[in-house]
Design a protein around this motif. Structure first.
Motif, PDB file in Angstrom:
ATOM      1  N   VAL A 635       0.839  -1.197   0.000  1.00  0.00           N
ATOM      2  CA  VAL A 635       0.000   0.000   0.000  1.00  0.00           C
ATOM      3  C   VAL A 635       0.876   1.250   0.000  1.00  0.00           C
ATOM      4  N   LEU A 636       1.945   1.214   0.764  1.00  0.00           N
ATOM      5  CA  LEU A 636       2.848   2.358   0.815  1.00  0.00           C
ATOM      6  C   LEU A 636       3.570   2.561  -0.515  1.00  0.00           C
ATOM      7  N   PHE A 637       3.885   1.449  -1.200  1.00  0.00           N
ATOM      8  CA  PHE A 637       4.611   1.555  -2.468  1.00  0.00           C
ATOM      9  C   PHE A 637       3.684   1.972  -3.617  1.00  0.00           C
ATOM     10  N   LEU A 638       2.479   1.390  -3.696  1.00  0.00           N
ATOM     11  CA  LEU A 638       1.650   1.535  -4.894  1.00  0.00           C
ATOM     12  C   LEU A 638       0.358   2.298  -4.680  1.00  0.00           C
ATOM     13  N   GLY A 639      -0.033   2.522  -3.446  1.00  0.00           N
ATOM     14  CA  GLY A 639      -1.341   3.122  -3.191  1.00  0.00           C
ATOM     15  C   GLY A 639      -1.485   4.509  -3.768  1.00  0.00           C
ATOM     16  N   LYS A 640      -0.596   5.376  -3.469  1.00  0.00           N
ATOM     17  CA  LYS A 640      -0.695   6.758  -3.927  1.00  0.00           C
ATOM     18  C   LYS A 640      -0.565   6.870  -5.442  1.00  0.00           C
ATOM     19  N   PRO A 641       0.451   6.249  -6.093  1.00  0.00           N
ATOM     20  CA  PRO A 641       0.525   6.362  -7.564  1.00  0.00           C
ATOM     21  C   PRO A 641      -0.720   5.823  -8.273  1.00  0.00           C
ATOM     22  N   LEU A 642      -1.281   4.673  -7.808  1.00  0.00           N
ATOM     23  CA  LEU A 642      -2.457   4.115  -8.466  1.00  0.00           C
ATOM     24  C   LEU A 642      -3.682   5.001  -8.269  1.00  0.00           C
ATOM     25  N   PHE A 643      -3.774   5.619  -7.078  1.00  0.00           N
ATOM     26  CA  PHE A 643      -4.906   6.507  -6.837  1.00  0.00           C
ATOM     27  C   PHE A 643      -4.830   7.735  -7.749  1.00  0.00           C
ATOM     28  N   LEU A 644      -3.643   8.298  -7.911  1.00  0.00           N
ATOM     29  CA  LEU A 644      -3.498   9.446  -8.792  1.00  0.00           C
ATOM     30  C   LEU A 644      -3.734   9.060 -10.255  1.00  0.00           C
ATOM     31  N   LEU A 645      -3.340   7.825 -10.634  1.00  0.00           N
ATOM     32  CA  LEU A 645      -3.601   7.365 -11.994  1.00  0.00           C
ATOM     33  C   LEU A 645      -5.098   7.205 -12.219  1.00  0.00           C
ATOM     34  N   TRP A 646      -5.788   6.674 -11.224  1.00  0.00           N
ATOM     35  CA  TRP A 646      -7.243   6.536 -11.354  1.00  0.00           C
ATOM     36  C   TRP A 646      -7.916   7.896 -11.478  1.00  0.00           C
ATOM     37  N   LEU A 647      -7.432   8.863 -10.714  1.00  0.00           N
ATOM     38  CA  LEU A 647      -7.981  10.209 -10.814  1.00  0.00           C
ATOM     39  C   LEU A 647      -7.725  10.799 -12.200  1.00  0.00           C
TER      40      LEU A 647
END
Length: 827
Positions: A635-647
């Motif tokens: 979650v720490l590695f991929l959570g933020k980048p994937l959330f921004l990609l979804w946005l």
């Protein structure tokens, strides 16, 4: 590039600037940065040894009407000073020349004696063993007419001067020298040097011209030589009279010059400050721009919102003083630029804020670590410097600086002392906290203090104080055991031996124990780990406040929460095990207590064989914590980048219509995506307006992913290395205690063991040496080491959890920032 071995060779030069080109010439010099100007007025005041006043109050900048009047006054003063100084230099030069003339007449009187039998155009020389070339009778027979040149020459030029005369005149001169008894001041340079009086006798006009040219070449001071004794006497009397008159005139001129300089010195301070303020005003005016009518200046300024009322009042006051019919005014304008950072401080908090700013000026509106550094910094320092005596000495020194902080000599002290003075409140808290930790360690100059009585009872270990059944069950002492054993061990499980913990800190009996170092090492090592993990966890929690303020809630769920879970599930659990073992296991069960280190290692190795453990169900709890830790890492590695990609994939453009400041930077893809998420969180439906206000920026998922992966790896590995880094608290505390003990053992203990006859005499120098070494080694060197390590723990281990430090400092236009010292601007 100049030489690094020594400084550049400097020279003093005069610039003659034409009135029409002076501005352009100085502009060119300013671009090149080649020269340093000297202030003529201040230079003359310093030469007269008149102290320059430096007042506490700063005079206001003069109105424009008074600038021309001040300029005229300074010009008149300069003209008067130049005339008086020029007359003084002429009088002084004439006086020095007359003094040289009198010395020349006095010395040359012994060279040649006048014989009344001969004609006045001839001189008789005394018999000279080595220097005379021809005797006087020979010269008389030749019918030569003698001539004389006399004067003074610099001591270093005598040898070269004599060789030149010999070579040019081919030996047709007779030169006689004599050194003056006292050095004289050179009328040309003002330098006090040694002089030689010379008398040159020659025959022939051609040789005489050569001699005079040589004297001019070697800068000799030539004076007329009298032909007769009566003439010599008459000249000396005239010289004495003129010298007395010149002394009188020179004294009156110096008195008048001193009066003029004293009058100028009274106003030079205010003039210097006023000119600096005028220069600063014009410098700020150059930053303004004209409006479309060219009748009004427009300036854009950053101003704290709390000071807008004072800003309006200052504009009104300035308009009223100038008598303007149209007052100046101000209004606020919306902007997307990041404002500068302003942290208001006072004399107490300024030092701690400087420690934080040395790492980096805080970004706009992010949490300021200085507020918490006021407590954590002196406390961590005191953990490494824990000694009641040393801390009390440091506290007294800082208290002395605080009580005398208004003393002018402390404010104008040298660089090292000024550093101590500026950090006086830091030293005060460092000393105070060191007193507290010294009480906890029960350490005062390496000795323990028994304030409340020890909780250990030695007599309870004797077998005579127990029943026969207890004697067979426990290992007790008797007289033979005490006599044969070199080391005796107190058993806390024996009834009556351990009567309870010491009320404050470490029990003083540990200072006598041989296993004292083992006990203190275990205590301080665990304490260092606990303090470090709490300090780092607090830093992660402070990051949550940053995300809440900047409305980045996704960072809380995708960054801060996984970081907290990773930290607490591993290192927070380590603290739990330490505290749990302290509370659950007692002296009776200490032999079966498991090792925390082994249990912590087994948590990751999953051993096949079952261990006793600290508590029931420990294996299941540890597996659950490891599972939570393992889940928090992706979650720490991929959570933020994937959330921004979804946005990003859900919208083609992101925009925000806000008034006031935008708390992000436009050039970050992450923050561009944040603009869109901000609309979701705030419930804004202004997508089309936002797209019209700003252009879409390229979204680079790879860069965002790489940035987050690097941050995550740094955090996960940093949790391990940073926790180990806090062990420096234990290491430096141990080193400080051991150094203090070595000083006591090698000095004071030696002085105390000498018999009373010589012990008193020896004890005084021993105590003096002990005090000197304590101050320089334990207070200054060890204190500086603990200070630097405390800074590192705050910069690297604490602030990197939440503090960016990428802002720019707010530097207001303030006359208080101008230097009020002459040495900063004039030579």
């Amino acid at each position: 590039m100049g030489s690094l071995f020594r400084s550049e060779t400097m020279c003093l030069a005069q610039l003659f600037l034409q009135s029409g080109t002076a501005y352009e010439c100085l502009s060119a010099l300013g671009e090149k940065g080649l020269v340093q100007f000297r202030d003529y007025l201040v230079q003359e005041i310093n030469r007269a040894d008149i102290p320059l006043p430096e007042g506490e109050t700063s005079p206001p900048a003069p109105p424009l009407k008074q600038v021309l009047e001040m300029q005229e006054q300074l010009q008149k003063l300069e003209v008067e000073l130049r005339e008086v100084t020029k007359n003084k230099e002429k009088l002084r030069k004439n006086l020095l020349e007359l003094i040289e003339y009198t010395h020349m007449l006095r010395v040359t009187k012994t060279f040649v004696k006048r014989n009344v039998e001969f004609e006045p155009t001839y001189e008789e020389f005394p018999p000279l063993e080595n220097d005379s070339l021809l005797d006087y009778s020979c010269m008389q027979r030749l019918g030569a007419k003698l001539g004389f040149v006399s004067g003074l020459i610099n001591q270093g030029k005598v040898e070269a001067f004599e060789k030149m005369l010999w070579r040019v005149c081919k030996g047709y001169t007779i030169v006689t020298y004599a050194e003056l008894d006292e050095p004289l001041e050179d009328p040309e340079t003002g330098e006090v040097i040694k002089w030689y009086v010379f008398l040159i006798s020659f025959w022939g006009e051609q040789i005489g011209h050569k001699v005079k040219k040589i004297c001019d070449c070697y800068h000799c001071h030539v004076y007329p030589y009298p032909n007769t004794a009566e003439e010599r006497k008459e000249i000396q009397e005239g010289l004495n009279t003129r010298i007395q008159d010149l002394y009188t005139v020179l004294h009156k001129t110096e008195d008048y010059l001193r009066q003029v300089l004293c009058k100028a010195a009274e106003s030079v301070y205010s003039h210097v400050i006023q000119v600096k303020k005028m220069k600063a005003i014009y410098h700020m005016l150059n930053m303004c721009s004209f409006d479309v009518t060219n009748k009004c200046l427009i300036a854009e300024v950053w101003c704290p919102e709390a000071d807008l009322h004072d800003l309006r009042r200052a504009l009104e006051d300035g308009s009223r003083e100038s008598g303007a019919t149209i007052p100046s005014f101000m209004n606020t304008i919306p902007t997307k630029e990041t404002p500068p950072t302003l942290i208001r401080t006072n004399k107490f908090t300024e030092g701690f804020q400087n420690i934080v700013d040395a790492y980096g000026v805080g970004s706009y509106r992010e949490v300021n670590p200085a507020l918490f550094t006021i407590i954590t910094f002196p406390f961590l320092f005191a953990v490494m410097f824990g000694d009641f005596g040393h801390g009390f000495v440091m506290f007294l020194f800082a208290l002395l600086l605080v009580l005398n902080e208004n003393h002018p000599r402390l404010k104008q002290s040298q660089e090292i002392m000024r550093m101590f003075f500026n950090g006086r409140y830091i030293l005060l808290l460092m000393g105070l906290f060191s007193v507290y930790t010294g009480l906890i360690y029960n350490d005062c100059f390496s000795k323990s203090v028994n304030l409340f009585g020890s909780g250990w009872n030695v007599s309870a270990m004797y077998s005579s104080s127990h029943a026969p059944a207890e004697r067979r069950r426990m290992v007790l002492w008797n007289d033979s055991v005490v006599r044969r054993s070199r080391v005796l061990q107190l058993d806390p499980s024996v009834p009556g031996v351990f009567q309870g913990p010491y009320p404050l800190g470490i029990d003083p009996i540990w200072n006598l124990a041989t296993n004292r170092l083992t006990f203190l090492n275990s205590f301080k090592m665990k304490m260092s780990v606990i303090l470090g993990i709490i300090h780092m966890t607090f830093g992660v929690i402070l990051g949550i406040f940053n995300h809440l303020h900047f409305r980045k809630k996704f960072n809380i769920y995708l960054v801060s929460v996984p970081e907290l879970l990773f930290m607490l599930c591993i290192f927070g659990y380590l603290i739990f095990m330490i505290v749990y073992k302290w509370l659950v296991y007692s002296a009776e069960t200490s032999r079966v207590a498991p090792s925390i280190l082994i249990e912590f290692i087994n948590m990751f190795l999953f051993p096949a064989s079952e261990t006793n453990g600290l508590y029931a169900g420990q294996e299941h709890v540890q597996r659950l914590l490891l599972a939570v830790t393992a889940l928090s890492v992706p979650v720490l590695f991929l959570g933020k980048p994937l959330f921004l990609l979804w946005l990003h994939n859900g919208r083609s453009c992101f925009g925000v219509s806000r008034s006031g400041y935008t708390l992000i930077r436009k050039d970050s893809e992450e923050e561009v995506s944040l603009l869109g998420s901000q609309d979701i969180e705030e419930g804004n439906n202004q997508m089309e307006d936002g797209c019209r206000e700003m252009t879409c920026e390229e979204f680079n998922f790879g860069e965002i992913l790489m940035t987050q992966v690097i941050h995550s790896i740094e955090y996960c590995l940093g949790c391990i290395s940073n926790t180990a880094s806090y062990l420096r608290l234990w290491a430096l505390s141990l080193a400080h205690a051991q150094l203090s003990d070595v000083l006591w053992t090698m000095l004071v203990r030696v002085g105390l063991r000498v018999d009373t006859t010589y012990g008193v005499l020896l004890l005084l120098p021993v105590i003096a040496l002990f005090a000197v070494l304590t101050i320089f080694i334990l207070l200054i060197m060890e204190g500086l080491s603990a200070f630097l390590h405390a800074i590192r723990l705050h910069w690297v281990e604490f602030q990197n959890k939440f503090y960016i430090g990428a802002g720019t400092k707010f530097v207001p236009f303030s006359f208080r920032l101008l230097s009020s010292k002459f040495s900063d601007d004039v030579a």
